[in-house]
Design a protein around this motif. Sequence first.
Motif, PDB file in Angstrom:
ATOM      1  N   SER A  97     -23.264 -21.356   4.211  1.00 36.88           N
ATOM      2  CA  SER A  97     -21.929 -21.100   4.756  1.00 36.88           C
ATOM      3  C   SER A  97     -20.992 -22.285   4.528  1.00 36.88           C
ATOM      4  CB  SER A  97     -22.008 -20.760   6.251  1.00 36.88           C
ATOM      5  OG  SER A  97     -22.539 -21.841   6.985  1.00 36.88           O
ATOM      6  N   LEU A  98     -21.509 -23.518   4.665  1.00 38.67           N
ATOM      7  CA  LEU A  98     -20.668 -24.690   4.427  1.00 38.67           C
ATOM      8  C   LEU A  98     -20.290 -24.770   2.954  1.00 38.67           C
ATOM      9  CD1 LEU A  98     -19.299 -27.257   5.470  1.00 38.67           C
ATOM     10  CD2 LEU A  98     -21.460 -28.462   5.106  1.00 38.67           C
ATOM     11  N   ASP A  99     -21.254 -24.535   2.066  1.00 39.06           N
ATOM     12  CA  ASP A  99     -20.973 -24.558   0.631  1.00 39.06           C
ATOM     13  C   ASP A  99     -19.905 -23.529   0.271  1.00 39.06           C
ATOM     14  OD1 ASP A  99     -22.896 -26.508   0.402  1.00 39.06           O
ATOM     15  OD2 ASP A  99     -24.408 -25.197  -0.487  1.00 39.06           O
ATOM     16  N   PHE A 100     -20.010 -22.333   0.835  1.00 44.64           N
ATOM     17  CA  PHE A 100     -19.030 -21.282   0.550  1.00 44.64           C
ATOM     18  C   PHE A 100     -17.645 -21.705   1.029  1.00 44.64           C
ATOM     19  CE2 PHE A 100     -16.563 -17.498   1.361  1.00 44.64           C
ATOM     20  CZ  PHE A 100     -16.757 -16.763   0.202  1.00 44.64           C
ATOM     21  N   GLN A 101     -17.561 -22.257   2.235  1.00 46.12           N
ATOM     22  CA  GLN A 101     -16.266 -22.682   2.779  1.00 46.12           C
ATOM     23  C   GLN A 101     -15.659 -23.806   1.937  1.00 46.12           C
ATOM     24  OE1 GLN A 101     -17.777 -23.542   6.765  1.00 46.12           O
ATOM     25  NE2 GLN A 101     -16.281 -22.082   7.582  1.00 46.12           N
ATOM     26  N   VAL A 102     -16.488 -24.774   1.551  1.00 49.83           N
ATOM     27  CA  VAL A 102     -16.005 -25.893   0.742  1.00 49.83           C
ATOM     28  C   VAL A 102     -15.536 -25.379  -0.624  1.00 49.83           C
ATOM     29  CG1 VAL A 102     -16.726 -28.010  -0.459  1.00 49.83           C
ATOM     30  CG2 VAL A 102     -17.346 -27.658   1.937  1.00 49.83           C
ATOM     31  N   CYS A 103     -16.300 -24.470  -1.210  1.00 52.32           N
ATOM     32  CA  CYS A 103     -15.942 -23.902  -2.512  1.00 52.32           C
ATOM     33  C   CYS A 103     -14.630 -23.117  -2.417  1.00 52.32           C
ATOM     34  CB  CYS A 103     -17.073 -23.011  -3.007  1.00 52.32           C
ATOM     35  SG  CYS A 103     -16.863 -22.462  -4.696  1.00 52.32           S
ATOM     36  N   ALA A 104     -14.471 -22.303  -1.377  1.00 50.78           N
ATOM     37  CA  ALA A 104     -13.235 -21.536  -1.197  1.00 50.78           C
ATOM     38  C   ALA A 104     -12.046 -22.475  -1.010  1.00 50.78           C
ATOM     39  CB  ALA A 104     -13.373 -20.597   0.002  1.00 50.78           C
ATOM     40  N   SER A 105     -12.244 -23.538  -0.249  1.00 53.18           N
ATOM     41  CA  SER A 105     -11.179 -24.521  -0.053  1.00 53.18           C
ATOM     42  C   SER A 105     -10.836 -25.204  -1.378  1.00 53.18           C
ATOM     43  CB  SER A 105     -11.617 -25.557   0.985  1.00 53.18           C
ATOM     44  OG  SER A 105     -10.651 -26.565   1.101  1.00 53.18           O
ATOM     45  N   HIS A 106     -11.873 -25.502  -2.163  1.00 51.56           N
ATOM     46  CA  HIS A 106     -11.656 -26.150  -3.455  1.00 51.56           C
ATOM     47  C   HIS A 106     -10.854 -25.242  -4.398  1.00 51.56           C
ATOM     48  CE1 HIS A 106     -12.313 -28.580  -6.984  1.00 51.56           C
ATOM     49  NE2 HIS A 106     -12.866 -27.549  -7.589  1.00 51.56           N
ATOM     50  N   LEU A 107     -11.214 -23.965  -4.436  1.00 50.77           N
ATOM     51  CA  LEU A 107     -10.460 -23.031  -5.281  1.00 50.77           C
ATOM     52  C   LEU A 107      -9.014 -22.915  -4.802  1.00 50.77           C
ATOM     53  CD1 LEU A 107     -13.026 -20.198  -6.010  1.00 50.77           C
ATOM     54  CD2 LEU A 107     -12.122 -21.911  -7.598  1.00 50.77           C
ATOM     55  N   SER A 108      -8.816 -22.918  -3.511  1.00 47.87           N
ATOM     56  CA  SER A 108      -7.468 -22.894  -2.957  1.00 47.87           C
ATOM     57  C   SER A 108      -6.695 -24.134  -3.402  1.00 47.87           C
ATOM     58  CB  SER A 108      -7.535 -22.823  -1.425  1.00 47.87           C
ATOM     59  OG  SER A 108      -6.252 -22.875  -0.876  1.00 47.87           O
ATOM     60  N   PHE A 109      -7.357 -25.285  -3.405  1.00 47.50           N
ATOM     61  CA  PHE A 109      -6.740 -26.526  -3.876  1.00 47.50           C
ATOM     62  C   PHE A 109      -6.372 -26.422  -5.354  1.00 47.50           C
ATOM     63  CE2 PHE A 109      -7.578 -30.695  -5.976  1.00 47.50           C
ATOM     64  CZ  PHE A 109      -6.490 -31.398  -5.475  1.00 47.50           C
ATOM     65  N   LEU A 110      -7.316 -25.927  -6.188  1.00 48.77           N
ATOM     66  CA  LEU A 110      -7.054 -25.828  -7.625  1.00 48.77           C
ATOM     67  C   LEU A 110      -5.964 -24.817  -7.965  1.00 48.77           C
ATOM     68  CD1 LEU A 110     -10.614 -25.934  -9.249  1.00 48.77           C
ATOM     69  CD2 LEU A 110      -8.927 -27.771  -9.130  1.00 48.77           C
TER      70      LEU A 110
END
Length: 166
Positions: A97-110
């Motif tokens: 769940s943490l990996d998914f949240q971090v990844c989603a945040s990263h895509l939002s950043f990109l």
Amino acid sequence: FSHGGRAGHFEVKGNEVFKPSNVASRRSRNFAEKVLGLCGSLDAKLFSIVWCKNPEKPTDAMSIYTAGLQYLAERFHYHCQALQEEGLMVLDARSGSLDFQVCASHLSFLLGNPEGRTHTTITEAPMFVDSRLSAGVQLADIVGGCIYACHYAKHAAQVAGFFAKG
């Protein structure tokens, strides 16, 4: 490694090998030299974010990993840009769940942040792997631990008895 004829997995954690009580030991230094020599002979390019957490001001894990990933993405982007290549980040997994949240945040950043949109060499969302099964991620962790230990030793060497085993 092998135990009783069965293949297994093992992880060497950089923060354990290079903790302050071990940083001055000959064994830790020999290990660091061998790992860095291996990376050199493989012409490995490893990127690591070393995060010094303040125990007096605990920070949310999501905030730490999201910020760390943004710093890592920026540095990795400039590395890829200098080589005129595209790149994919492979990261140490924490929890699904943490990996998914971090990844989603990263895509939002990109995709949504003006600074993030300039990181055009990063081709995909980061891939998270279990570091017990990935030698490359273990090497990055060990090199990050080595960098942290050197920084720590440089800034705490003058503290009497600081590196004494406890």
